[in-house]
Design a protein around this motif. Structure first.
Motif, short mmCIF file in Angstrom:
data_model
loop_
_atom_site.label_atom_id
_atom_site.label_comp_id
_atom_site.label_asym_id
_atom_site.label_seq_id
_atom_site.Cartn_x
_atom_site.Cartn_y
_atom_site.Cartn_z
N LYS A 1 -1.70 5.18 3.16
CA LYS A 1 -2.62 4.10 3.52
C LYS A 1 -2.03 3.22 4.62
O LYS A 1 -2.75 2.73 5.47
CB LYS A 1 -2.96 3.25 2.30
CG LYS A 1 -3.91 3.94 1.35
CD LYS A 1 -4.30 3.04 0.20
CE LYS A 1 -5.22 3.80 -0.74
NZ LYS A 1 -5.55 3.00 -1.92
N VAL B 1 0.85 -1.20 0.00
CA VAL B 1 0.00 0.00 0.00
C VAL B 1 0.88 1.24 0.00
O VAL B 1 2.08 1.18 0.30
CB VAL B 1 -0.95 0.03 1.23
CG1 VAL B 1 -1.95 -1.10 1.17
CG2 VAL B 1 -0.17 -0.01 2.52
N ARG C 1 -4.29 2.65 7.89
CA ARG C 1 -4.95 1.35 8.04
C ARG C 1 -4.29 0.41 9.04
O ARG C 1 -4.83 -0.66 9.32
CB ARG C 1 -5.03 0.66 6.68
CG ARG C 1 -5.90 1.41 5.70
CD ARG C 1 -5.99 0.66 4.41
NE ARG C 1 -6.80 1.37 3.43
CZ ARG C 1 -6.97 0.97 2.19
NH1 ARG C 1 -6.38 -0.14 1.77
NH2 ARG C 1 -7.70 1.67 1.37
#
Length: 89
Positions: A72, A68, A76
Motif C-alpha cells: 500500500k 500501511v 498510494r
C-alpha cells in the motif's frame, strides 16, 4: 517571418512536480524519517504514510501519519522517502 523567435524549449518545463498536498511514503519511520515527515508537513502540507518494523502510535498521533503495508505504501504514495540503516557503525 516577422522577425519573431518561436520558442520550442522552456527552461521551466523540467523543474519537477509540485509537492503541495501530495502523499509522502516513508519506509523506515525512525529519527530521520520523523524529521523528514515534519518538514514535509510544515512546508508542503503533505499527507504521511509509513511502513516500519513496528507501528508507532505516538508518531501517528503527532503527525497524523498512517501505518500501511509495504504494498500500500508503494501504491498510494506520490513521493517515497527510504530511510534504512545497514547496522554498521
Amino acid at each position: 517571418m516577422e522577425g519573431k523567435w518561436k520558442t520550442v524549449f522552456s527552461s521551466v518545463d523540467y523543474l519537477g512536480q509540485r509537492l503541495n498536498g501530495k502523499t509522502l511514503g516513508i519506509f523506515g519511520m525512525g529519527r530521520i524519517g520523523i524529521k523528514m515527515a515534519k518538514k514535509c508537513i510544515d512546508a508542503y502540507g503533505m499527507k504521511i504514510l509509513y511502513n516500519n518494523r513496528h507501528k508507532q502510535e505516538e508518531v501517528e498521533k503527532e503527525l497524523n501519519a498512517c501505518y500501511v503495508s509495504f504494498d500500500k505504501l508503494l501504491n498510494r504514495s506520490d513521493i517515497m522517502f527510504i530511510c534504512i540503516l545497514d547496522g554498521k557503525k
